[in-house]
Design a protein around this motif. Sequence first.
Motif, short mmCIF file in Angstrom:
data_model
loop_
_atom_site.label_atom_id
_atom_site.label_comp_id
_atom_site.label_asym_id
_atom_site.label_seq_id
_atom_site.Cartn_x
_atom_site.Cartn_y
_atom_site.Cartn_z
N LEU A 26 64.29 55.42 46.97
CA LEU A 26 64.44 54.16 46.26
C LEU A 26 65.67 53.39 46.72
O LEU A 26 65.63 52.17 46.90
CB LEU A 26 64.53 54.43 44.75
CG LEU A 26 63.26 54.97 44.09
CD1 LEU A 26 63.56 55.45 42.67
CD2 LEU A 26 62.16 53.91 44.07
N TRP A 36 57.41 52.88 45.15
CA TRP A 36 58.62 52.81 44.31
C TRP A 36 58.23 52.94 42.83
O TRP A 36 58.90 53.63 42.07
CB TRP A 36 59.36 51.50 44.53
CG TRP A 36 59.77 51.25 45.95
CD1 TRP A 36 59.88 52.17 46.96
CD2 TRP A 36 60.11 49.99 46.53
NE1 TRP A 36 60.26 51.57 48.12
CE2 TRP A 36 60.42 50.22 47.90
CE3 TRP A 36 60.19 48.69 46.05
CZ2 TRP A 36 60.79 49.20 48.76
CZ3 TRP A 36 60.57 47.67 46.90
CH2 TRP A 36 60.87 47.92 48.25
N ILE A 40 59.62 55.81 40.32
CA ILE A 40 60.40 55.48 39.11
C ILE A 40 59.69 56.00 37.87
O ILE A 40 60.33 56.53 36.94
CB ILE A 40 60.62 53.96 39.03
CG1 ILE A 40 61.53 53.50 40.17
CG2 ILE A 40 61.27 53.58 37.69
CD1 ILE A 40 61.65 51.99 40.31
N GLN A 44 61.28 58.55 35.10
CA GLN A 44 61.38 58.19 33.68
C GLN A 44 60.61 59.18 32.81
O GLN A 44 61.09 59.57 31.74
CB GLN A 44 60.86 56.77 33.46
CG GLN A 44 61.79 55.69 34.00
CD GLN A 44 61.39 54.30 33.53
OE1 GLN A 44 60.48 54.14 32.73
NE2 GLN A 44 62.08 53.29 34.04
N PRO A 50 66.41 54.46 32.33
CA PRO A 50 66.39 53.33 33.26
C PRO A 50 67.78 52.93 33.75
O PRO A 50 67.94 52.54 34.91
CB PRO A 50 65.72 52.22 32.45
CG PRO A 50 64.84 52.94 31.49
CD PRO A 50 65.61 54.18 31.12
N ILE A 53 68.88 55.24 36.53
CA ILE A 53 68.15 54.93 37.76
C ILE A 53 68.70 53.67 38.40
O ILE A 53 68.84 53.58 39.63
CB ILE A 53 66.64 54.79 37.46
CG1 ILE A 53 66.08 56.11 36.93
CG2 ILE A 53 65.88 54.37 38.71
CD1 ILE A 53 64.65 56.03 36.45
N PHE A 59 67.76 49.33 41.29
CA PHE A 59 66.59 48.77 40.63
C PHE A 59 66.92 48.50 39.17
O PHE A 59 67.13 49.43 38.40
CB PHE A 59 65.38 49.72 40.71
CG PHE A 59 64.66 49.72 42.02
CD1 PHE A 59 63.54 48.93 42.20
CD2 PHE A 59 65.11 50.49 43.09
CE1 PHE A 59 62.86 48.91 43.42
CE2 PHE A 59 64.44 50.49 44.30
CZ PHE A 59 63.32 49.70 44.47
N GLN A 64 62.22 47.84 37.25
CA GLN A 64 61.56 49.14 37.17
C GLN A 64 60.25 49.03 36.40
O GLN A 64 59.21 49.55 36.81
CB GLN A 64 62.48 50.16 36.49
CG GLN A 64 63.75 50.49 37.26
CD GLN A 64 64.66 51.41 36.46
OE1 GLN A 64 64.19 52.30 35.76
NE2 GLN A 64 65.97 51.18 36.55
N ASN A 65 60.31 48.34 35.28
CA ASN A 65 59.12 48.16 34.46
C ASN A 65 58.02 47.44 35.24
O ASN A 65 56.84 47.82 35.19
CB ASN A 65 59.48 47.36 33.20
CG ASN A 65 58.36 47.33 32.19
OD1 ASN A 65 57.63 48.29 32.03
ND2 ASN A 65 58.21 46.21 31.51
#
Length: 362
Positions: A26, A36, A40, A44, A50, A53, A59, A64-65
């Motif tokens: 990442l 990616w 992620i 999670q 988050p 990360i 990110f 990320q979402n």
Amino acid sequence: MTDLPPNTQNPENATNDVAQELLVKLRQKQGNWVEWGVAIAYLQKAGYKPQDIFEATGFEPIQQNQVIVGSQVYNSLEKFGASEAARSHYTARGSDVLYELRSLTHEDRATTAELAFIHKLDLEEARDVAKAIKDYSYFPVLPEGFSAHPGDAIAYQTWKLARQYSDLQERSRLIAKGLRFAHTQTARQKIEELLIDFTVTQKRPVPTLPFYRLESEEELPRILPVVGKLPLKPEDLKAVPIVTQLEPFRLVKFTGEQAWVPLPGWQVLLAAEDPVVIIASNDRLPNQIHNQPMPVLVVVDRAQREWDVSSYFVIENTAGELDFQWFETAPEIPLLGKIIVIVRPKKILDEDFTKDAWQIDE
């Protein structure tokens, strides 16, 4: 960038070595965005936050979402027969467009992504298209002249909207949009009829969702378990389960299936006959546009199942899941309850909790 701290919550699900390999991938942007998103989501679900990360990879939580949900929508393209050209396009770009299709069924995700690729839709257009297709899915019988294809779903929405305008410029714009997306010849004919039929149908105003917000600490009561009435034995005291309080609404859980959440004694709640609470994200609510997801409590009175034009209701969607919807006319599908209150969390200085991924498929 810093290394991700060892996962102490779920060591059996992901070793730190695996996590570090994913972090390198990442951090160096190896692979494509779909990969990616998968990486992620893995981190999670293994218990990594988050924010951790973000600090390790760059990110941001909201990004990320987007890539997590976008990658899940991309999987629908592979499973439900999207063209090779569309899949190739979306592996290189378009996570934001696919993210907007998250509320559709897996099959509709694939066909709508194909349509978005063909028509080169941007983010805003994809959001409008997804809403049109989702609304169209609630028809038990398709409107006359329109097929089940997503292109006809958009054509129907524009046909319906065009009939509500007397302004010729806006009416012409909508007719052109409908002709652009119409998939069948019968749908094109329905829209072309508006070129000579200038009848205007009355437009119903969309009702306002019943939002409330918890404003003060006093409005967030503490729920305590009850041991019982004296005389009691030590075993009675020990038998009371440990109560876990979850933010931001102080929802209460204990060992078992039940859970409770405290809400103030608002009149609308006191008057409800059979109220229940559904935890949701604000981007699952109809007619709402938000930059980032935020948790909300949706209070539903299951006793109120009679349609009225000024209310929103809970229904079962085509995927067999609960959904929220407003109906301009009485629907032919069962209503499972009326939305009476939507509660926003109390505003706090640290709002990192609002950046979590709320739309992750299992």
